[in-house]
Scaffold this active site. Sequence first.
Site, PDB file in Angstrom:
ATOM      1  N   TYR A 141       0.822  -1.215   0.000  1.00  0.00           N
ATOM      2  CA  TYR A 141       0.000   0.000   0.000  1.00  0.00           C
ATOM      3  C   TYR A 141       0.854   1.264   0.000  1.00  0.00           C
ATOM      4  CZ  TYR A 141      -4.754  -1.761   0.831  1.00  0.00           C
ATOM      5  OH  TYR A 141      -5.990  -2.330   0.724  1.00  0.00           O
ATOM      6  N   LYS A 192       2.858 -15.264   1.835  1.00  0.00           N
ATOM      7  CA  LYS A 192       3.005 -15.916   0.534  1.00  0.00           C
ATOM      8  C   LYS A 192       4.496 -16.213   0.381  1.00  0.00           C
ATOM      9  CE  LYS A 192       1.364 -17.404  -3.392  1.00  0.00           C
ATOM     10  NZ  LYS A 192       0.496 -18.601  -3.480  1.00  0.00           N
TER      11      LYS A 192
HETATM   12  C1  IPM Z   1     -10.334  -0.986   4.136  1.00  0.00           C
HETATM   13  C2  IPM Z   1     -10.615  -0.341   2.809  1.00  0.00           C
HETATM   14  C3  IPM Z   1      -9.446   0.582   2.480  1.00  0.00           C
HETATM   15  C4  IPM Z   1      -8.197  -0.284   2.378  1.00  0.00           C
HETATM   16  C5  IPM Z   1      -9.637   1.450   1.234  1.00  0.00           C
HETATM   17  C6  IPM Z   1     -10.927   2.234   1.279  1.00  0.00           C
HETATM   18  C7  IPM Z   1      -8.469   2.357   0.986  1.00  0.00           C
HETATM   19  O1  IPM Z   1     -10.839  -1.302   1.837  1.00  0.00           O
HETATM   20  O2  IPM Z   1     -10.189  -0.246   5.134  1.00  0.00           O
HETATM   21  O3  IPM Z   1     -10.293  -2.210   4.186  1.00  0.00           O
HETATM   22  O4  IPM Z   1      -7.931  -0.861   1.313  1.00  0.00           O
HETATM   23  O5  IPM Z   1      -7.487  -0.379   3.354  1.00  0.00           O
END
Ligand code: IPM
Length: 359
Positions: A141, A192
């Site tokens: 992320y 994984k």
């Molecule tokens: C979550 C959501 C978020 C994530 C999005 C909205 C950025 O799906 O909190 O699980 O991917 O973390």
Amino acid sequence: MPRSILLMTGDGIGVEIVAEAAKVLDLVNRKFSLGLEMSEAKLGGQAYDEYGAPYPEATQVKARAADAILLGAVGGPKWDGVERHLRPEQGLLDIRADLDLFANLRPAILYPQLADASSLKPELVAGLDILIVRELTGGIYFGEPRGIRTLENGERQGFNTDVYSESEIRRIAKIGFELAQKRGGRLCSVDKANVLEVTVLWREVVTEMAKDYPDVELSHLYVDNAAMQLVVEPKQFDVILTGNLFGDILSDEAAMLTGSIGMLPSASLNTDRQGMYEPCHGSAPDIAGQGIANPLATILSLSMMLRYSLAESEAAQSIDQAVGRVLDQGLRTADIYTEGTTRASTSEMGDAVVAALSE
Ligand code: IPM
Ligand code: MG
């Protein structure tokens, strides 16, 4: 000094459900003399509309100063055309990173009153109580480099980087082990490691740490198998420990096993135990403004807040019990409605919890 709670509705049904949670918070604040001071700020699409940014400075200042934050949900089709770095979801990622909320706790609990709501056979899910511990500020992320580039041949190429340092793995694994100690004593780390080096290290570090927690039974699963095991035999899990991306996916899967994603709260904590609390579900733009959304996940998020950030477990327990009583009474919002129960609107559900708390 009074402790400060920041309320952020966010977008879509966030507005309606946080309004109900605020009623509950006001009541427990008085009833248990908690000395909490509430304020409000904007995040996500509503912040973009007002300030041109999904996590504007005005919100940042309040968020940093708050002892705990309650968030509804962010996002909606209204902002689909907005540039990626200004999208509502980016506001969520920004506040997680800014406050270093690396530990995301997502319980998947099957409420006995809602046993029929699951798509799995009742015997597979009866008594289900899983806690997913998801790393929230690292991994793919946030990893650099990332982007979309144009190659020499003119073709475009998208790329991201999955990266975890030892210290990042250690601090989230510590949370996982400690929570497993307080629960069923079992921790399943999901990776994984048969393909990705980043998770080879993850597995090594978690395995090393297990020596310090002899009372916790550690196991490892590859993420594809974990996804399968969750629907084959979900009750084998106690605490699941995993990285950001796998945790995103598995937590939706686990939540849905309970048949009631509208019931599930979550906590995102940093090392100071400052936390942001939000329902596991999204902003549900399709039903926003109709007064039919389930406010219970948000109300239960308050209970997590009281327990984890404010050390007010008595008040937390009273909220849990009030929610249980309302379910016992047969009240159901549309998402958990089954024949023979009583349909309730968002505000009727909130009022019922308030009434149960006042008893
Ligand atoms: C979550 C959501 C978020 C994530 C999005 C909205 C950025 O799906 O909190 O699980 O991917 O973390
Ligand atoms: Mg998600």
